[in-house]
Design an enzyme around this catalytic site. Structure first.
Site: not given
Ligand SMILES: *Cc1c(COP(=O)(O)O)cnc(C)c1O
Length: 395
Positions: A177, A205, A236
């Site tokens: 990320s 991602h 996302k």
């Molecule tokens: C954003 C993210 C999460 C958490 O997801 P949310 O739905 O925002 O709680 C978990 N793992 C990674 C790699 C992320 O970037």
């Protein structure tokens, strides 16, 4: 409460003090802030689907059909009909037998890891894995062995030298990320098979980005059937919120019966689930969105790199510009803001000390002309703060 004050003074001195900023998105990538309009280069809204009229309509329809709240946990009264539609669609998209939705990606990681391993088991975890994976490891009480980032030799050695009579789990981000690089999942899968370890990938991602139709890292490497646990988020590319796990039917049934973050929290609202479902359909109806986001990212990466800006990452739309010290990252963010650009400074504790960076994220919703102008500004600001070449940055 004196310790709170002490802590806050300390983070202020270290340039690490943070607070939520009031953002008003005008569309997927333009933001109104303090009366001015900015271009955001720091949203995880990779496909711009938050502002697709089809996705917005799906959320509105969901409210009209099912109300604003779910009114209960998934295993009591909260499983409104949209859940089944979304979970079936996710399983088909991920090419797995089944899928289950959690209330957040964070809750999926915490719930899944603590459900799969416990005392006497071992987790092998990449050193740059997301905080929610780390927290899941802690909560599980399993022994955690951290391997060097993306380093297969180190993982192999640690698997070989760590005796285990219980279960083994290897867990990695698919796309990292804060770094934008891709885990060597093919090699990890092979090692997992040798050492009879379960393999879990966090595709937060990667969905909408990698694999055919944006279905993720497993497909990107052609590993169908070899990755036991494919976790992801709806927050996302899928323009809503929530998390999910896709895998075999037995895995999903097990998680439903065992994962505490699934069991003990009120189900997501109909609008949230409806929006995620709408976004998943949009992604499947418009596979060209995946092409667009990748091409936009490639354009920005090449333009910055050719001007000598220390941009890292891979083919993904996460472009870290390595800056080093937190104070300098903060300074660059302020200068870019003067240029009408919103970019996030990523600082400790999110990344290791000395590796503060600007994290650009590129979206399919970005316009090329605006990106070209943004690139010019980033190059100018980099020169102004005398951002030097990659070697000076401690990693
Ligand atoms: C954003 C993210 C999460 C958490 O997801 P949310 O739905 O925002 O709680 C978990 N793992 C990674 C790699 C992320 O970037």
């Amino acid at each position: 409460m004196e310790f709170c004050k002490t802590h806050l003074l300390k983070v202020q001195e270290e340039n690490l003090y943070r607070k939520p900023v009031r953002y008003r998105f005008l569309d997927a990538v333009h933001v109104e802030l303090e009366g001015k309009t900015y271009l955001s280069l720091s949203t995880n809204n990779y496909l711009g689907l938050t502002h697709s009229s089809a996705v917005q309509q799906a959320a509105i329809d969901a409210i009209f059909h099912y109300g604003t709240g779910s009114g209960g946990a998934r295993l009591t009264t909260g499983s409104h009909p949209l859940y089944q539609e979304l979970e079936e669609e996710l399983a088909a998209f991920k090419k797995t037998e089944a899928a289950v939705v959690f209330n957040a990606g964070y809750m999926a990681n915490v719930g899944v890891i603590s459900a799969l391993v416990g005392r006497g088991d071992i987790i092998f975890s990449d050193e740059l894995n997301h905080a929610s994976i780390i927290d899941g490891c802690c909560l599980s009480r399993a022994h955690r062995v951290v391997y060097r980032h993306g380093n297969i030799d180190d993982l192999a050695e640690k698997l070989k030298n760590t005796p285990c009579s219980g279960r083994r789990l290897i867990v990695t981000d698919g796309v990292f990320s804060m770094d934008g690089d891709i885990a060597p999942l093919n090699e990890i899968a092979a090692l997992g098979e040798t050492y009879e370890a379960m393999i879990m990938v966090d595709d937060a991602h990667a969905v909408g980005i990698l694999g055919r139709g944006g279905c993720g890292t497993t497909d990107h490497f052609g590993l169908q059937g070899r990755i036991h646990i494919q976790m992801g988020t709806l927050s996302k590319s899928l323009a809503s919120e929530g998390g999910y796990v896709a895998g075999s039917q037995v895995l999903i049934d097990y998680l439903i019966n065992k994962a505490r973050s699934f069991i003990f929290s009120t189900a997501l609202s109909p609008a949230t689930v409806g929006a995620a479902h709408g976004a998943l359909l949009e992604l499947q109806n418009h596979p060209e969105l995946v092409e667009t986001v990748l091409q936009n990212a490639q354009y920005v990466r090449e333009a910055l790199a050719s001007a000598g800006v220390p941009v890292e990452g891979s083919i993904t739309p996460i472009l870290p510009i390595m800056v080093g010290e937190a104070a300098r990252a903060v300074e660059m963010v302020a200068l870019l803001k003067d240029e009408g650009l919103l970019v996030s400074a990523i600082r400790p504790p999110t990344v290791p000390s000395g590796s503060s960076r600007l994290r650009l994220t590129i979206s399919a919703a970005h316009d090329r002309k605006e990106l070209a102008k943004a690139v010019e500004s980033i190059i100018a600001v980099s020169r102004r703060v005398k951002l030097s070449c990659k070697k000076d940055v401690k990693r």
